[in-house]
Design an enzyme around this catalytic site. Structure first.
Site, PDB file in Angstrom:
ATOM      1  N   SER A 170     -50.426 -97.325  18.535  1.00  0.00           N
ATOM      2  CA  SER A 170     -49.423 -98.438  18.617  1.00  0.00           C
ATOM      3  C   SER A 170     -47.932 -97.791  18.827  1.00  0.00           C
ATOM      4  O   SER A 170     -47.790 -97.020  19.682  1.00  0.00           O
ATOM      5  CB  SER A 170     -49.739 -99.212  17.283  1.00  0.00           C
ATOM      6  OG  SER A 170     -49.050-100.700  17.354  1.00  0.00           O
ATOM      7  N   ASP A 253     -56.308-106.804  22.694  1.00  0.00           N
ATOM      8  CA  ASP A 253     -54.892-106.616  22.411  1.00  0.00           C
ATOM      9  C   ASP A 253     -54.198-107.923  23.268  1.00  0.00           C
ATOM     10  O   ASP A 253     -54.720-108.170  24.119  1.00  0.00           O
ATOM     11  CB  ASP A 253     -54.150-105.217  22.960  1.00  0.00           C
ATOM     12  CG  ASP A 253     -54.247-104.211  21.768  1.00  0.00           C
ATOM     13  OD1 ASP A 253     -53.512-104.601  20.834  1.00  0.00           O
ATOM     14  OD2 ASP A 253     -54.727-103.175  21.743  1.00  0.00           O
ATOM     15  N   HIS A 290     -56.646-104.621  18.396  1.00  0.00           N
ATOM     16  CA  HIS A 290     -55.663-103.521  18.185  1.00  0.00           C
ATOM     17  C   HIS A 290     -55.971-102.472  16.664  1.00  0.00           C
ATOM     18  O   HIS A 290     -55.347-101.648  16.953  1.00  0.00           O
ATOM     19  CB  HIS A 290     -54.485-104.190  17.771  1.00  0.00           C
ATOM     20  CG  HIS A 290     -52.932-103.452  17.774  1.00  0.00           C
ATOM     21  ND1 HIS A 290     -52.532-102.972  18.939  1.00  0.00           N
ATOM     22  CD2 HIS A 290     -52.468-102.945  16.802  1.00  0.00           C
ATOM     23  CE1 HIS A 290     -51.352-102.278  18.684  1.00  0.00           C
ATOM     24  NE2 HIS A 290     -51.454-102.023  17.197  1.00  0.00           N
TER      25      HIS A 290
END
Ligand SMILES: Nc1ccccc1C(=O)C[C@H](N)C(=O)O
Length: 314
Positions: A170, A253, A290
């Site tokens: 991330s 995602d 994620h």
């Protein structure tokens, strides 16, 4: 936001056509988790990170809170395999959390499976925003500088390493990607970089400026552009001809996160065979969101764990 791109052509910057709410949604990873509610997903992620860290500290040989600089929070945790050699591959992990949350103390996800195969794992802390602004701590430029120094530190401390591999998740993938642009001459050392694992990252920071994430970050458009590897990497000097760059994103995602990874992969000076350029690849990992994409690194049989090990030991 107004659509000024005209009709009939798919926009190269689809986020510019989004409403503020939609943009906010696209850049809030926890809202895209399907297996759990958003808050529960964040809680689970942090819980798994804490458990993995507790286990790593209890079972692996380690050096904890080792300073890589004089600044507050400039520390790494280093976890070792059983062999006493320092001629090991070193895997550095930069945690996510939009440059404003997360810590090394809950991010030792991959320590167990990697150290078990002979890889030293370094979990890097950096000064997340918003911090006391003495000496610019807590700005993105400062975080990039810290991460650069952490990499130089590992190279200097372990000059006989068998390769330095950078992995970020991330916001941490952004910081890792910025190392493709680093000027190592300032740091008196050229790290033996052999691989990058960029997991569910953000590489073009401009859209972030228009989200609530920017309340803590306070990025101007210029800050965002200066710190966007998407805009800079095509002109960067390849670090090493054999260095691998893997860009990965989770199936669940958001579309913007998919776009970010795909477009970054597209601008990498990609080569699979020719000398003098990076070997890059792109993967969309099936059936993970994620957070799971990193949670699963606690497992040795997980696909990404296996990709990492194969890349290191190919
Ligand atoms: N804690 C994280 C750890 C890693 C990566 C992202 C986050 C986030 O919290 C992102 C955002 N605040 C979200 O609610 O999805």
């Amino acid at each position: 936001m107004m659509d000024v791109s005209g009709v009939g052509f798919p926009s190269k910057v689809p986020w510019k056509k989004m409403s503020a709410e939609e943009l906010e949604n696209q850049y809030c990873p926890s809202r895209w988790v399907v297996r759990l509610g958003a808050e529960e997903a964040l809680r689970t992620y942090s819980q798994i990170g804490i458990e993995a860290t507790t286990r790593a500290r209890a079972t692996r040989k380690s050096l904890l809170h080792v300073p890589y600089g004089d600044g507050e929070g400039e520390k790494v945790d280093i976890y070792f395999p059983d062999e006493s050699s320092e001629a090991l591959p070193f895997f550095l992990f930069f945690h996510g959390g939009y440059w404003q949350s997360g810590s090394k103390d809950e991010s030792a996800f991959m320590v167990h499976p990697l150290t078990a195969q002979g890889v030293a794992v370094v979990i890097v802390a950096y000064g997340i925003a918003p911090k006391a602004h003495a000496l610019c701590a807590g700005t993105l430029d400062h975080m990039v500088d810290q991460v650069t120094r952490s990499v130089a530190f590992v190279q200097k401390r372990y000059p006989s390493n068998k390769g330095i591999y950078l992995c970020g998740h991330s916001a941490g993938a952004h910081l890792a990607a910025m190392m493709l642009l680093a000027d190592w001459t300032k740091h008196g050392v050229t790290p033996n970089l052999r691989g990058f694992f960029l997991v569910s990252g953000v590489f073009d920071l401009e859209p972030i400026v228009y989200t609530s994430q920017n309340v803590a970050l306070q990025l101007t458009l210029e800050d965002a552009q200066r710190n966007s590897p998407q805009l800079k990497v095509a002109q960067a000097q390849p670090v090493d001809p054999t260095c691998r760059v893997l860009v990965v994103v989770g199936q669940f995602d958001s579309p913007e996160f998919h776009r970010q990874s795909w477009e970054f992969y597209q601008v990498l000076p990609v080569q699979t065979l020719c000398q003098g350029e990076w070997k890059a690849s792109f993967e969309e990992l099936h059936d993970v969101d994620h957070f799971e994409i990193v949670e699963n690194l606690t497992q040795k049989d997980n696909v990404l764990t296996q990709i990492i090990l194969k890349t290191i030991f190919q």
